[in-house]
Design a protein around this motif. Structure first.
Motif, mmCIF file in Angstrom:
data_model
loop_
_atom_site.group_PDB
_atom_site.id
_atom_site.type_symbol
_atom_site.label_atom_id
_atom_site.label_comp_id
_atom_site.label_asym_id
_atom_site.label_seq_id
_atom_site.Cartn_x
_atom_site.Cartn_y
_atom_site.Cartn_z
ATOM 1 N N GLN A 1 -0.818 25.407 -15.555
ATOM 2 C CA GLN A 1 -2.147 25.506 -16.159
ATOM 3 C C GLN A 1 -2.153 26.496 -17.320
ATOM 4 O O GLN A 1 -2.779 26.254 -18.359
ATOM 5 N N ALA A 2 -1.447 27.612 -17.148
ATOM 6 C CA ALA A 2 -1.402 28.625 -18.201
ATOM 7 C C ALA A 2 -0.743 28.084 -19.465
ATOM 8 O O ALA A 2 -1.214 28.319 -20.587
ATOM 9 N N VAL A 3 0.354 27.347 -19.308
ATOM 10 C CA VAL A 3 1.024 26.770 -20.472
ATOM 11 C C VAL A 3 0.113 25.752 -21.155
ATOM 12 O O VAL A 3 0.013 25.708 -22.388
ATOM 13 N N SER A 4 -0.574 24.938 -20.371
ATOM 14 C CA SER A 4 -1.492 23.952 -20.945
ATOM 15 C C SER A 4 -2.591 24.632 -21.759
ATOM 16 O O SER A 4 -2.916 24.214 -22.886
ATOM 17 N N THR A 5 -3.151 25.703 -21.197
ATOM 18 C CA THR A 5 -4.197 26.454 -21.895
ATOM 19 C C THR A 5 -3.655 27.069 -23.183
ATOM 20 O O THR A 5 -4.315 27.034 -24.239
ATOM 21 N N ALA A 6 -2.451 27.623 -23.100
ATOM 22 C CA ALA A 6 -1.836 28.245 -24.268
ATOM 23 C C ALA A 6 -1.576 27.224 -25.367
ATOM 24 O O ALA A 6 -1.867 27.466 -26.550
ATOM 25 N N LEU A 7 -1.027 26.073 -25.007
ATOM 26 C CA LEU A 7 -0.718 25.053 -26.007
ATOM 27 C C LEU A 7 -1.984 24.496 -26.645
ATOM 28 O O LEU A 7 -1.995 24.192 -27.844
ATOM 29 N N ASP A 8 -3.051 24.373 -25.872
ATOM 30 C CA ASP A 8 -4.331 23.948 -26.457
ATOM 31 C C ASP A 8 -4.780 24.941 -27.526
ATOM 32 O O ASP A 8 -5.239 24.546 -28.610
ATOM 33 N N HIS A 9 -4.650 26.226 -27.217
ATOM 34 C CA HIS A 9 -5.029 27.267 -28.174
ATOM 35 C C HIS A 9 -4.179 27.188 -29.439
ATOM 36 O O HIS A 9 -4.680 27.433 -30.552
ATOM 37 N N LEU A 10 -2.911 26.837 -29.266
ATOM 38 C CA LEU A 10 -1.976 26.805 -30.393
ATOM 39 C C LEU A 10 -1.975 25.456 -31.107
ATOM 40 O O LEU A 10 -1.168 25.240 -32.009
ATOM 41 N N GLY A 11 -2.851 24.566 -30.703
ATOM 42 C CA GLY A 11 -2.941 23.273 -31.366
ATOM 43 C C GLY A 11 -1.881 22.290 -30.919
ATOM 44 O O GLY A 11 -1.612 21.301 -31.620
ATOM 45 N N GLY A 12 -1.252 22.550 -29.777
ATOM 46 C CA GLY A 12 -0.264 21.620 -29.246
ATOM 47 C C GLY A 12 1.157 21.873 -29.703
ATOM 48 O O GLY A 12 2.099 21.358 -29.109
ATOM 49 N N GLY A 13 1.334 22.640 -30.753
ATOM 50 C CA GLY A 13 2.669 22.947 -31.249
ATOM 51 C C GLY A 13 3.137 24.304 -30.780
ATOM 52 O O GLY A 13 2.342 25.155 -30.387
ATOM 53 N N LEU A 14 4.448 24.512 -30.824
ATOM 54 C CA LEU A 14 4.997 25.790 -30.357
ATOM 55 C C LEU A 14 6.278 26.111 -31.112
ATOM 56 O O LEU A 14 7.266 25.384 -31.031
ATOM 57 N N ASP A 15 6.245 27.227 -31.838
ATOM 58 C CA ASP A 15 7.426 27.672 -32.576
ATOM 59 C C ASP A 15 8.279 28.636 -31.771
ATOM 60 O O ASP A 15 9.494 28.720 -32.000
ATOM 61 N N GLY A 16 7.656 29.390 -30.852
ATOM 62 C CA GLY A 16 8.417 30.386 -30.110
ATOM 63 C C GLY A 16 7.889 30.597 -28.713
ATOM 64 O O GLY A 16 6.676 30.673 -28.502
ATOM 65 N N LEU A 17 8.810 30.673 -27.757
ATOM 66 C CA LEU A 17 8.485 31.032 -26.376
ATOM 67 C C LEU A 17 9.280 32.273 -26.021
ATOM 68 O O LEU A 17 10.513 32.277 -26.118
ATOM 69 N N VAL A 18 8.592 33.340 -25.622
ATOM 70 C CA VAL A 18 9.240 34.574 -25.201
ATOM 71 C C VAL A 18 9.040 34.701 -23.692
ATOM 72 O O VAL A 18 7.955 35.047 -23.224
ATOM 73 N N SER A 19 10.081 34.393 -22.935
ATOM 74 C CA SER A 19 10.031 34.472 -21.479
ATOM 75 C C SER A 19 10.469 35.882 -21.084
ATOM 76 O O SER A 19 11.651 36.162 -20.899
ATOM 77 N N ASN A 20 9.489 36.743 -20.967
ATOM 78 C CA ASN A 20 9.767 38.177 -20.832
ATOM 79 C C ASN A 20 9.330 38.762 -19.495
ATOM 80 O O ASN A 20 9.899 39.767 -19.046
#
Length: 257
Positions: free
Chosen positions: A69-88
């Motif tokens: 759910q968190a990833v879905s919410t994040a991607l919606d905020h980012l417009g569906g695209g993703l340039d960087g994922l920081v798994s920290n």
């Protein structure tokens, strides 16, 4: 740059988010970042600090439904695209191996290692579309056994290999994946130990550069690995430790031998 950062409420994750915001401002770009953490108030505070391009998302990375759910919410905020994922995001439960409880081992592994795989899987299509970059925070303890944190050492070794496997398998899709392995770094997680009398001084004396690290040291390397200057870097595990792991015999001199 459209970015997701986990463990963003404090320590290295917070420093990474601030560095990316600073870099975006310097480049005259709009900030587009999703800040994920179990600490809702912490990421809320950071999102307010960084401005309207930042979104705070509470997540329990040990629960798959929460992560998805968190990833879905994040991607919606980012417009569906993703340039960087920081798994920290990560946890540590100090204990000698003989005393580590199975449920603690499983919980820590689920957050430190399994969550990295699940985050990458959930972000795969967006990363492929953008030919994006993943950066994973491991630890020098993933390559150097460290007393009383054997569970942490084991799951950090595993997540480093996982990241290199992602680099191998997803490279043809244009996705880069690299690892940063901090050495002794002053964060909320390490504060209690490092603030004991004399510990900071002794630890710093073991480091060739003469000091314990700060989160901003790691954030600078993460920003490099996410950016275009690292376009041909993938599958690397970069120690950010002031030369600590290179100094296996720091007190021995060939002159004295």
């Amino acid at each position: 740059m459209r970015t997701i950062v986990t463990g963003a409420a404090s320590g290295i994750g917070r420093a990474v988010a601030r560095r990316l915001a600073s870099d975006a401002a310097r480049a005259g770009e709009d900030l587009r970042i999703a800040l994920l953490d179990i600490d809702a108030s912490g990421v809320d505070d950071l999102a307010r600090e960084l401005g309207p391009g930042a979104l705070a998302v509470q997540v329990d990375l040990g629960r798959d439904a929460s992560l998805v759910q968190a990833v879905s919410t994040a991607l919606d905020h980012l417009g569906g695209g993703l340039d960087g994922l920081v798994s920290n995001a990560g946890v540590i439960s100090p204990a000698p191996l003989k005393d580590v409880r199975a449920e603690v081992w499983d919980r820590d592994f689920s957050i430190n290692t399994r969550a990295c795989l699940r985050l990458a899987q959930e972000c795969y299509e967006a990363l492929r579309g953008a030919r994006g970059s993943i950066v994973v925070t491991a630890s020098v303890s993933g390559t150097h056994p460290t007393a009383d944190v054997g569970a942490y050492c084991s799951n950090k070794a595993a997540v480093s290999m996982l990241a290199r496997q992602i680099a191998r398998e997803w490279g043809p899709d244009g996705i880069r994946c690299n690892v940063v392995s901090p050495g002794s770094t002053f964060t909320g997680m390490t504060r209690a130990g490092l603030e004991k009398p004399g510990v900071m001084e002794r630890r710093g004396a073991q480091v060739p550069l003469g000091r314990v690290g700060v989160p901003e040291d790691v954030a600078a390397v993460v920003a490099f690995l996410l950016g275009p200057d690292a376009a041909y870097v993938s599958g690397a595990d970069i120690p950010v430790d002031g030369g600590w792991t290179a100094a296996l015999m720091p007190k021995v001199s060939t002159v004295e031998a």
